[in-house]
Write an enzyme that holds these catalytic residues in place. Structure first.
Site, PDB file in Angstrom:
ATOM      1  N   ASP A 161      17.209 -36.955   9.066  1.00 36.59           N
ATOM      2  CA  ASP A 161      16.284 -37.825   9.801  1.00 36.59           C
ATOM      3  C   ASP A 161      15.309 -38.483   8.832  1.00 36.59           C
ATOM      4  O   ASP A 161      14.939 -37.911   7.806  1.00 36.59           O
ATOM      5  CB  ASP A 161      15.500 -36.984  10.835  1.00 36.59           C
ATOM      6  N   ARG A 171       8.230 -44.819  27.285  1.00 41.95           N
ATOM      7  CA  ARG A 171       9.245 -44.735  28.336  1.00 41.95           C
ATOM      8  C   ARG A 171       8.561 -44.302  29.637  1.00 41.95           C
ATOM      9  O   ARG A 171       7.502 -43.665  29.630  1.00 41.95           O
ATOM     10  CB  ARG A 171      10.349 -43.762  27.925  1.00 41.95           C
ATOM     11  N   TYR A 178      17.913 -53.713  19.974  1.00 43.06           N
ATOM     12  CA  TYR A 178      18.486 -52.406  20.312  1.00 43.06           C
ATOM     13  C   TYR A 178      19.878 -52.577  20.934  1.00 43.06           C
ATOM     14  O   TYR A 178      20.850 -51.991  20.466  1.00 43.06           O
ATOM     15  CB  TYR A 178      17.541 -51.707  21.284  1.00 43.06           C
ATOM     16  N   PHE A 189      14.038 -36.587  19.874  1.00 46.87           N
ATOM     17  CA  PHE A 189      14.059 -35.911  21.188  1.00 46.87           C
ATOM     18  C   PHE A 189      15.439 -35.305  21.472  1.00 46.87           C
ATOM     19  O   PHE A 189      15.597 -34.074  21.522  1.00 46.87           O
ATOM     20  CB  PHE A 189      13.623 -36.938  22.250  1.00 46.87           C
TER      21      PHE A 189
HETATM   22  P1  NAD Z   1      14.179 -40.535  19.247  1.00 42.29           P
HETATM   23  O1  NAD Z   1      13.422 -41.731  18.784  1.00 42.29           O
HETATM   24  O2  NAD Z   1      13.406 -39.347  19.709  1.00 42.29           O
HETATM   25  O3  NAD Z   1      15.200 -40.051  18.136  1.00 42.29           O
HETATM   26  C1  NAD Z   1      15.811 -40.912  17.232  1.00 42.29           C
HETATM   27  C2  NAD Z   1      15.751 -40.272  15.853  1.00 42.29           C
HETATM   28  O4  NAD Z   1      16.403 -41.130  14.893  1.00 42.29           O
HETATM   29  C3  NAD Z   1      14.310 -40.078  15.362  1.00 42.29           C
HETATM   30  O5  NAD Z   1      14.123 -38.743  14.956  1.00 42.29           O
HETATM   31  C4  NAD Z   1      14.189 -41.068  14.213  1.00 42.29           C
HETATM   32  O6  NAD Z   1      13.247 -40.661  13.238  1.00 42.29           O
HETATM   33  C5  NAD Z   1      15.617 -41.124  13.697  1.00 42.29           C
HETATM   34  N1  NAD Z   1      15.905 -42.317  12.923  1.00 42.29           N
HETATM   35  C6  NAD Z   1      15.633 -43.617  13.232  1.00 42.29           C
HETATM   36  N2  NAD Z   1      16.034 -44.428  12.240  1.00 42.29           N
HETATM   37  C7  NAD Z   1      16.584 -43.640  11.279  1.00 42.29           C
HETATM   38  C8  NAD Z   1      17.178 -43.885  10.006  1.00 42.29           C
HETATM   39  N3  NAD Z   1      17.284 -45.129   9.502  1.00 42.29           N
HETATM   40  N4  NAD Z   1      17.643 -42.844   9.282  1.00 42.29           N
HETATM   41  C9  NAD Z   1      17.541 -41.577   9.766  1.00 42.29           C
HETATM   42  N5  NAD Z   1      16.984 -41.274  10.964  1.00 42.29           N
HETATM   43  C10 NAD Z   1      16.507 -42.297  11.706  1.00 42.29           C
HETATM   44  O7  NAD Z   1      15.156 -41.054  20.427  1.00 42.29           O
HETATM   45  P2  NAD Z   1      16.114 -40.226  21.395  1.00 42.29           P
HETATM   46  O8  NAD Z   1      15.698 -40.510  22.772  1.00 42.29           O
HETATM   47  O9  NAD Z   1      16.255 -38.839  20.954  1.00 42.29           O
HETATM   48  O10 NAD Z   1      17.490 -41.000  21.167  1.00 42.29           O
HETATM   49  C11 NAD Z   1      18.469 -40.499  20.283  1.00 42.29           C
HETATM   50  C12 NAD Z   1      19.714 -41.357  20.342  1.00 42.29           C
HETATM   51  O11 NAD Z   1      20.258 -41.364  21.656  1.00 42.29           O
HETATM   52  C13 NAD Z   1      19.465 -42.812  19.959  1.00 42.29           C
HETATM   53  O12 NAD Z   1      20.547 -43.287  19.194  1.00 42.29           O
HETATM   54  C14 NAD Z   1      19.419 -43.518  21.294  1.00 42.29           C
HETATM   55  O13 NAD Z   1      19.835 -44.842  21.201  1.00 42.29           O
HETATM   56  C15 NAD Z   1      20.376 -42.687  22.121  1.00 42.29           C
HETATM   57  N6  NAD Z   1      20.048 -42.783  23.553  1.00 42.29           N
HETATM   58  C16 NAD Z   1      18.986 -42.112  24.065  1.00 42.29           C
HETATM   59  C17 NAD Z   1      18.684 -42.242  25.413  1.00 42.29           C
HETATM   60  C18 NAD Z   1      17.533 -41.504  26.054  1.00 42.29           C
HETATM   61  O14 NAD Z   1      17.317 -41.676  27.249  1.00 42.29           O
HETATM   62  N7  NAD Z   1      16.810 -40.659  25.356  1.00 42.29           N
HETATM   63  C19 NAD Z   1      19.440 -43.101  26.221  1.00 42.29           C
HETATM   64  C20 NAD Z   1      20.493 -43.801  25.628  1.00 42.29           C
HETATM   65  C21 NAD Z   1      20.801 -43.632  24.301  1.00 42.29           C
END
Ligand code: NAD
Length: 318
Positions: free
Chosen positions: A31, A186, A145, A11
């Site tokens: 990814d 979520r 997490y 995302f």
């Molecule tokens: P998301 O799940 O959409 O994206 C995470 C991505 O990481 C996915 O595309 C997944 O396939 C990839 N991934 C997971 N494990 C992997 C691995 N071992 N190797 C390669 N790729 C891997 O989540 P998001 O909401 O886009 O979050 C992205 C980042 O931002 C995360 O680190 C999350 O902790 C952080 N974050 C997001 C939010 C939010 O509200 N969206 C809030 C706080 C922190």
């Protein structure tokens, strides 16, 4: 500028890739597609400056050529996802972060860790300032997490201090917008999906717990402001406008014109009671603050979900 975005097909990562390309950067998106999908970046595939590489960051990682910046976002992020993939989440926060940091050291690149407000746990300080150490249950279900991110912050700090790598930490608060998965668990995608389908909207507990929700464009601008600066952080990136979950459900019901009822279901273990960023540090060090009002951001998100939910179920379920 040559940039690696780990978790770039998720995302937030996909929006970051888009913004970086618009600024003229060359973008390598890495990814494993654990929770992301190539669909999120398929509209970028014909751009010569964009490359998508399928890699699990917990294994061997190599990028040929130079790198100026690494934005490390790889990690499951929604509770449904990280509870389904607990070991993978701990591994990507630890080993994955270690590998991404090793790459930053090798290339002399600036490294920005996407950490989270979840490092504050169920906070005893409100709003949360960067100086607060948090209240996390290390053996609770969410610890896979929260503790992975806390360990990742520690790693990024150790690389800065011991290995003189240029690392920085952003603590991202709840962000929403197009490309969230309707079934990622979520609150906002769940409420919007339920409202658009005229199904009961499931609010956990009595709905009095709060969150501060930030539209994706604001979060991306904040992350990029951190990348452009020489600030190490940690810095909160979020919108301080705080709403209760019940207010959020009612707003979404109103904006969708839905006839859904609101029903109350049990609250998950260790669910934080309150969440609001203090963003003074982001304002003073990065000149950044969120600008998109919740009603406007929710409208844009609802519009996007309306088109998604017309797709076959198997495309929206994952
Ligand atoms: P998301 O799940 O959409 O994206 C995470 C991505 O990481 C996915 O595309 C997944 O396939 C990839 N991934 C997971 N494990 C992997 C691995 N071992 N190797 C390669 N790729 C891997 O989540 P998001 O909401 O886009 O979050 C992205 C980042 O931002 C995360 O680190 C999350 O902790 C952080 N974050 C997001 C939010 C939010 O509200 N969206 C809030 C706080 C922190």
């Amino acid at each position: 500028m040559r940039v690696l975005v780990t978790g770039g097909a998720g995302f937030l990562g996909s929006h970051l890739c888009e913004h970086l390309l618009e600024r003229g950067a060359e973008v390598i998106c890495m990814d494993s597609f654990l929770t992301g999908s190539p669909r999120n970046v398929e509209h970028l595939m014909d751009r010569p400056a964009f490359r998508l590489i399928e890699t699990d960051l917990t294994g061997f990682v190599h990028v040929p050529g130079s790198l100026d910046l690494i934005l490390h976002l790889a990690s499951a992020a929604s509770p449904v996802d990280y509870l389904r993939h607990p070991i993978e989440t701990l591994k990507v926060g630890s080993l994955g972060t270690l590998h991404a940091l090793g790459l930053a050291k090798e290339k002399g690149a600036r490294f920005v860790l996407a950490s989270t407000s979840e490092v504050y746990g169920d906070p005893l300080e409100h709003p949360q300032r960067e100086t607060y150490w948090g209240n996390v249950n290390p053996v609770g279900p969410r610890s896979v997490y929260d503790e992975a991110k806390r360990f990742a912050e520690s790693l990024a700090t150790a690389y800065r201090n011991a290995a003189t790598t240029d690392t920085a930490i952003v603590r991202i608060f709840n962000t929403y917008g197009p490309r969230m998965r309707p079934y990622d668990g979520r609150a906002i995608p769940t409420f919007i999906r339920q409202a658009l389908n005229d199904e009961p909207i499931t609010v956990t507990g009595d709905g009095s717990q709060t969150r501060s929700i930030c539209y994706v464009d604001d979060t991306i601008t904040g992350i990029l402001a951190m990348a452009d600066s020489d600030f190490t952080g940690p810095v909160n990136i979020g919108n301080p406008a705080e709403v209760t979950m019940l207010e959020l459900a009612e707003t979404i019901r109103d904006l969708t014109g839905s006839s859904s009822s609101i029903v109350f279901v049990p609250r998950p273990a260790d669910d934080p009671a309150v969440r609001r960023p203090d963003t003074d540090l982001a304002a003073s060090r990065l000149g950044w603050h969120a600008t998109v009002p919740a009603v406007e951001g929710l409208r844009r998100t609802i519009d996007w979900f309306s088109t998604q939910l017309q797709r076959p179920e198997e495309l929206t379920r994952r």
